[in-house]
Design an enzyme around this catalytic site. Structure first.
Site, PDB file in Angstrom:
ATOM      1  N   TYR A  26       1.045  -7.404   7.064  1.00 52.98           N
ATOM      2  CA  TYR A  26       1.034  -6.549   8.294  1.00 52.98           C
ATOM      3  C   TYR A  26       1.506  -7.651   9.362  1.00 52.98           C
ATOM      4  O   TYR A  26       1.189  -8.402   9.632  1.00 52.98           O
ATOM      5  CB  TYR A  26      -0.048  -5.880   8.772  1.00 52.98           C
ATOM      6  CG  TYR A  26      -0.336  -4.721   7.985  1.00 52.98           C
ATOM      7  CD1 TYR A  26      -0.002  -3.346   8.056  1.00 52.98           C
ATOM      8  CD2 TYR A  26      -1.207  -4.696   6.883  1.00 52.98           C
ATOM      9  CE1 TYR A  26      -0.371  -2.298   7.330  1.00 52.98           C
ATOM     10  CE2 TYR A  26      -1.842  -3.608   6.265  1.00 52.98           C
ATOM     11  CZ  TYR A  26      -1.267  -2.566   6.325  1.00 52.98           C
ATOM     12  OH  TYR A  26      -1.310  -1.247   5.600  1.00 52.98           O
TER      13      TYR A  26
ATOM     14  N   TYR B  42      -2.753  -5.901  -0.844  1.00 56.56           N
ATOM     15  CA  TYR B  42      -3.333  -7.196  -0.171  1.00 56.56           C
ATOM     16  C   TYR B  42      -4.638  -7.069  -0.310  1.00 56.56           C
ATOM     17  O   TYR B  42      -5.468  -6.169  -0.341  1.00 56.56           O
ATOM     18  CB  TYR B  42      -2.833  -6.925   1.377  1.00 56.56           C
ATOM     19  CG  TYR B  42      -3.352  -5.727   2.060  1.00 56.56           C
ATOM     20  CD1 TYR B  42      -4.448  -5.783   2.857  1.00 56.56           C
ATOM     21  CD2 TYR B  42      -2.412  -4.635   2.123  1.00 56.56           C
ATOM     22  CE1 TYR B  42      -4.813  -4.529   3.408  1.00 56.56           C
ATOM     23  CE2 TYR B  42      -2.666  -3.783   3.096  1.00 56.56           C
ATOM     24  CZ  TYR B  42      -3.966  -3.378   3.678  1.00 56.56           C
ATOM     25  OH  TYR B  42      -4.394  -2.600   4.452  1.00 56.56           O
TER      26      TYR B  42
ATOM     27  N   ARG C 171      -6.611  -3.914  -1.457  1.00 52.08           N
ATOM     28  CA  ARG C 171      -5.974  -2.509  -1.440  1.00 52.08           C
ATOM     29  C   ARG C 171      -4.922  -2.468  -2.296  1.00 52.08           C
ATOM     30  O   ARG C 171      -3.930  -3.308  -2.404  1.00 52.08           O
ATOM     31  CB  ARG C 171      -5.464  -2.253   0.126  1.00 52.08           C
ATOM     32  CG  ARG C 171      -6.500  -2.363   1.216  1.00 52.08           C
ATOM     33  CD  ARG C 171      -7.473  -1.410   1.253  1.00 52.08           C
ATOM     34  NE  ARG C 171      -7.377  -0.231   0.807  1.00 52.08           N
ATOM     35  CZ  ARG C 171      -6.821   0.926   1.415  1.00 52.08           C
ATOM     36  NH1 ARG C 171      -6.499   0.659   2.567  1.00 52.08           N
ATOM     37  NH2 ARG C 171      -6.673   2.312   0.842  1.00 52.08           N
TER      38      ARG C 171
ATOM     39  N   HIS D 231       0.013   1.251  -0.342  1.00 51.68           N
ATOM     40  CA  HIS D 231      -0.161   2.430   0.424  1.00 51.68           C
ATOM     41  C   HIS D 231       0.532   2.386   1.630  1.00 51.68           C
ATOM     42  O   HIS D 231       0.961   1.292   2.153  1.00 51.68           O
ATOM     43  CB  HIS D 231      -1.645   2.595   0.707  1.00 51.68           C
ATOM     44  CG  HIS D 231      -2.206   1.526   1.426  1.00 51.68           C
ATOM     45  ND1 HIS D 231      -2.629   0.312   1.087  1.00 51.68           N
ATOM     46  CD2 HIS D 231      -2.321   1.458   2.841  1.00 51.68           C
ATOM     47  CE1 HIS D 231      -3.061  -0.436   2.112  1.00 51.68           C
ATOM     48  NE2 HIS D 231      -2.818   0.198   3.266  1.00 51.68           N
TER      49      HIS D 231
ATOM     50  N   HIS E 158       0.158   4.316   5.468  1.00 51.40           N
ATOM     51  CA  HIS E 158      -0.437   4.972   6.111  1.00 51.40           C
ATOM     52  C   HIS E 158       0.174   6.243   6.968  1.00 51.40           C
ATOM     53  O   HIS E 158       1.398   5.983   7.307  1.00 51.40           O
ATOM     54  CB  HIS E 158      -1.224   4.155   7.364  1.00 51.40           C
ATOM     55  CG  HIS E 158      -2.058   2.903   6.915  1.00 51.40           C
ATOM     56  ND1 HIS E 158      -3.288   3.095   6.872  1.00 51.40           N
ATOM     57  CD2 HIS E 158      -1.834   1.692   6.392  1.00 51.40           C
ATOM     58  CE1 HIS E 158      -3.977   2.245   6.399  1.00 51.40           C
ATOM     59  NE2 HIS E 158      -2.893   0.993   6.135  1.00 51.40           N
TER      60      HIS E 158
HETATM   61 FE   FE2 Z   1      -3.308  -0.705   4.972  1.00 47.04          FE
END
Ligand code: FE2
Lengths: 208, 241
Positions: free
Chosen positions: B107, B146, B156, B159, B161
């Site tokens: 991110y 990640y 995770r 995905h 959000h």
């Molecule tokens: Fe996330």
């Protein structure tokens, strides 16, 4: 077998995670240039009617620590008590006031801050007036489904005492968690609204 | 003004509960008192209007909306679907916002601690206001899986959000979209906060082979359902409800 109702299920919620600000307030976390301004970041213009106020607070976890990754949204009526929404049946709201605000909490202090106006009163379903209030919604990492609460104003003691929603709170000591005290030492005045997710001061959250 | 009443009661058993100890951060962030039940008032039945004029032409193109001399790297995707209510009606004018990691699972955020590289051409956010039939679409790259600090070594699944703002504050929803066929979905403590497997399956976007773009992009279809409203057949509606 009977006929089917053909009702869909609501999409289940998932936590907003630690990076909700990337999607909601990118300019506030230095992702510049994707869009000019973050939606909901400015609620007022010079033409907006109403008494200027500031709402400040923090979202505090069960260990007493303020969250630094929360996103807070507010929704409120205009100074005359009208919502700027197609679902508002009673009249047309101030066209210079949307009534929706959104802020990332500060990455270091956890504080949120909304510059807005004090809303007018809105009727409850049975026609009784509710005390002036602001709808508040909180998401963050560790919050699996967004939390709804309300801010009521500390200088509206009479209206608060007759508010049909506050009257429903059986444990009267918890009403104070929804009432923001007014600080007149600032200009415009500041209402402080700390939101406690847990503990003896746990804020009243609503299932709406 | 349509003659519609309050929103259908939210099925709290379909959503994750607040307290889910396998997702450790929820332990100190979950309210412990029962929620106070509140039938919808005007404050919950209303919501702002998001005009199309507020969006820019690249807002739904994550491959180019943070370009710094090139395009985002990764498996090119089109994600599309409709926003519906529980009655199956498409909802126009809904603000749909999305954010995600880059192709490596990283991110663009000051708190990110994963060693995968940043992509200089990927910001990771986009938005769309739904069409008259509730449709939305955006272009992006497939996010990577990640690692995250929870148990010693949790990851995770890939995905995206989503934040969805319907016609009323009562419909406000934040969720996540997963990708068909990913075995990591079933290993994730955040996914597992949802108690019902059918509810989890509602978050898994289908590979939409028919809508792939030749020599360009794969496609995934992800429909989103917001709360529906009751019809008011014989009720006298007091002023303001
Ligand atoms: Fe996330």
């Amino acid at each position: 077998m009977v006929q089917r109702l053909d009702i869909l299920k609501e999409t289940p919620s998932q936590t907003a995670g630690p990076y909700v600000h990337i999607g909601a307030t990118p300019n506030a976390i230095d992702i510049a240039g994707v869009w000019q301004t973050d939606l909901g970041s400015v609620m007022l213009t010079a033409e907006t009617t109403g008494e200027r106020i500031v709402v400040k607070g923090r979202v505090i976890d069960g260990a007493g620590r303020p969250l630094t990754d929360a996103l807070v949204e507010i929704w409120q009526a205009d100074a005359a008590g009208l919502y700027n929404s197609p679902q508002e049946p009673r009249g047309t709201a101030d066209r210079h006031f949307v009534g929706w605000g959104r802020q990332a909490v500060d990455r270091d202090t956890g504080e949120f801050c909304f510059a807005t106006i004090k809303p007018g009163s809105v009727p409850f379903g049975d026609g009784r007036l509710m005390a002036p209030h602001i709808t508040v919604w909180i998401v963050a990492r560790g919050i699996n489904i967004g939390l709804h609460t309300r801010l009521y104003f500390g200088d509206e003691a009479v209206a608060n005492a007759g508010d049909p929603v506050l009257l429903r709170i059986e444990d009267r000591s918890r009403i104070a968690t929804l009432v923001a005290p007014k600080d007149l030492s600032t200009d415009p005045p500041t209402y402080r609204f700390d939101i406690h997710l847990q503990g003896p001061q746990e804020t009243v959250f609503f299932d709406i | 003004m349509t003659q519609e009443g309050s929103y259908y009661q939210r099925d709290r058993a379909w959503h994750p509960p607040a307290f889910t100890p396998q997702y450790k951060t929820s332990v100190l962030r979950s309210p412990q008192r029962p929620l106070l039940s509140l039938e919808n008032t005007l404050s919950e039945l209303t919501g702002p209007v998001f005009g199309h004029g507020r969006l820019g032409p690249l807002d739904n193109d994550l491959i180019t909306n943070y370009a710094h001399g090139g395009e985002a790297i990764g498996q090119r995707l089109v994600v599309h679907g409709r926003v519906l209510d529980e009655n199956g009606r498409g909802l126009p004018g809904v603000l749909v916002e999305f954010w995600q990691a880059n192709a490596g699972g990283r991110y663009r955020h000051h708190k990110e601690g994963y060693r995968a590289a940043l992509d200089p051409n990927f910001g990771g956010c986009g938005r769309y206001i739904t069409d008259p039939d509730g449709g939305y679409h955006f272009r992006t790259i497939k996010p990577g899986a990640y690692p995250w600090p929870n148990r010693v070594n949790d990851w995770r699944p890939a995905h995206i959000h989503f934040s969805v703002f319907g016609h009323a504050f009562a419909q406000r929803l934040v969720t996540q979209m997963y990708f068909e066929g990913d075995p990591m979905i079933w290993q994730c403590p955040i996914v597992a906060t949802i108690p019902d497997r059918r509810a989890i399956e509602q978050l898994i976007a289908a590979l939409d082979r028919n809508n792939t773009t030749p020599m360009d992009s794969l496609a995934y279809k992800f429909d989103i359902v917001l709360r529906g409203r009751r019809s008011t057949f014989f009720e006298n509606r007091p002023e303001g409800n």
